[in-house]
Design an enzyme around this catalytic site. Structure first.
Site, PDB file in Angstrom:
ATOM      1  N   LYS A  47     -13.084   8.681  23.080  1.00  0.00           N
ATOM      2  CA  LYS A  47     -12.475   9.682  23.965  1.00  0.00           C
ATOM      3  C   LYS A  47     -11.786   9.000  25.143  1.00  0.00           C
ATOM      4  CE  LYS A  47     -15.592  13.395  22.666  1.00  0.00           C
ATOM      5  NZ  LYS A  47     -16.906  14.012  22.855  1.00  0.00           N
ATOM      6  N   GLN A  86     -21.408  14.512  27.354  1.00  0.00           N
ATOM      7  CA  GLN A  86     -21.605  14.252  25.926  1.00  0.00           C
ATOM      8  C   GLN A  86     -22.965  14.797  25.478  1.00  0.00           C
ATOM      9  OE1 GLN A  86     -19.279  12.782  23.772  1.00  0.00           O
ATOM     10  NE2 GLN A  86     -20.719  13.442  22.224  1.00  0.00           N
ATOM     11  N   ASP A 144     -14.444  21.450  27.403  1.00  0.00           N
ATOM     12  CA  ASP A 144     -15.118  21.658  26.121  1.00  0.00           C
ATOM     13  C   ASP A 144     -15.211  23.152  25.790  1.00  0.00           C
ATOM     14  OD1 ASP A 144     -15.839  19.514  24.579  1.00  0.00           O
ATOM     15  OD2 ASP A 144     -17.717  19.119  25.641  1.00  0.00           O
TER      16      ASP A 144
END
Ligand code: NAP
Length: 297
Positions: free
Chosen positions: A54, A98, A121
């Protein structure tokens, strides 16, 4: 019939290039780069790989990447304090923690602490609510990536029958919502669904997000249907001691009846990071109060 193979890798690459161009424009207009902060707790191998890729993709897309690595025994209070700092940091447009977090940390509390306007997200309950009532917010990356591939292939989805297998908060439910918003007739199937093959056979669009290797078989599929396989399952390979990745759909046999299908790997997976970059750029434009030219993201 042999199904068209939907090339998620190429699709993701072209989205990343578009995002990269618009991110360069953003930097000129705003006098700073769009920024994504990624928080990693602990030493989980898979999470480390995801965070690294990422970060690399963020830099490649002309954006700033801020990595925060915390030890596996970090306290909940310390993690929340970091999220609070990132919430008010003007260089940070998107925050991603994460998952999974180590078991003793409260994931929901951490997600809730992220500012909904930096929640790229799309996991915050405010963004889930916005999606559900049709307000602008952030949509989880994986289902949004699936939706982009579907509309690219099928155009207008009005009136099509869609069956989503799986009802998780991060894939199944937002996927169903997106399909509904696009005027598809949507069925959500799950582990208690009766006669699942019969339900799936109705579908012009099948999205499988289950986590069961090659569960969806050829005789479940209406000829010509578009099949999106979200599943990522590691199974034993023919060669002893080796493993390979398969989806939730039996790719080879379903390819004989479907109109189009995403492979695993190389289908939905690459889209997830590309959409994360897209969401971060959208956040940056919104946070800076600059209109995003065109609507091509
Ligand atoms: P999840 O939270 O475990 O949800 C799985 C869903 O599948 C649940 O709703 C479950 O039903 C349903 N299900 C389980 N067994 C079933 C069966 N036999 N028949 C019908 N439905 C069944 O998983 P997830 O997070 O949504 O992820 C699903 C898959 O997508 C996994 O393989 C994951 O690795 C993959 N994934 C890929 C990406 C990507 O970037 N490509 C991103 C996210 C996830 P119940 O609700 O009734 O239990």
């Amino acid at each position: 019939m042999i199904a068209e193979r939907i090339d998620g890798k190429a699709f993701a690459q072209s989205l990343r290039e578009r995002v990269g161009r618009l991110a360069a424009e953003f930097a000129c207009k705003a006098g700073r780069k769009a920024g994504l902060a990624v928080v990693l707790v602990g030493e989980d191998q898979a999470s480390q790989v995801y965070v690294r890729s990422k970060g690399k993709a963020t830099l490649e897309a002309n954006m700033a990447s801020f990595e925060h690595r915390l030890p596996a025994d970090v306290s909940g209070a310390e993690l929340l304090a970091l999220v609070e700092r990132l919430n008010v940091d003007p260089a940070v447009d998107g925050i991603l923690v994460q998952l999974p977090l180590p078991g003793y940390l409260d994931e929901q509390a951490v997600i809730s602490a992220i500012s909904p306007d930096k929640d790229v997200d799309g996991f915050h309950v405010i963004n889930a609510g916005r999606l559900s009532v049709g307000q602008t917010g952030f949509v989880p990356c994986t289902p949004l990536g699936c939706m982009m591939m579907l509309t690219d292939r099928l155009g207008d989805l009005s009136g099509l029958e869609a069956v989503v297998i799986g009802r998780s908060n991060i894939v199944g439910k937002p996927m169903a919502q997106l399909l509904l918003d696009a005027n598809a007739t949507v069925t959500i199937a799950h582990s208690r669904t009766k006669n699942l093959p019969d339900v799936v056979r109705r579908a012009d669009i099948v999205v499988a997000a289950v986590g069961r290797p090659e569960m969806v078989r050829k005789d479940w599929i209406k000829p010509g249907a578009t099949v999106i396989d979200v599943g990522i399952n590691r199974v034993a390979a023919a060669e002893e001691g080796k493993t390979r990745l398969v989806g939730d759909v039996a790719f080879d046999e379903v390819s004989e009846v479907a109109g189009a299908i995403t492979p695993v790997p190389g289908g939905v997976g690459p889209m997830t990071i590309a959409v994360l970059l897209r969401n971060t750029l959208v956040a940056a434009y919104r946070n800076a109060g600059i209109a995003l030219a065109g609507d091509d993201l």
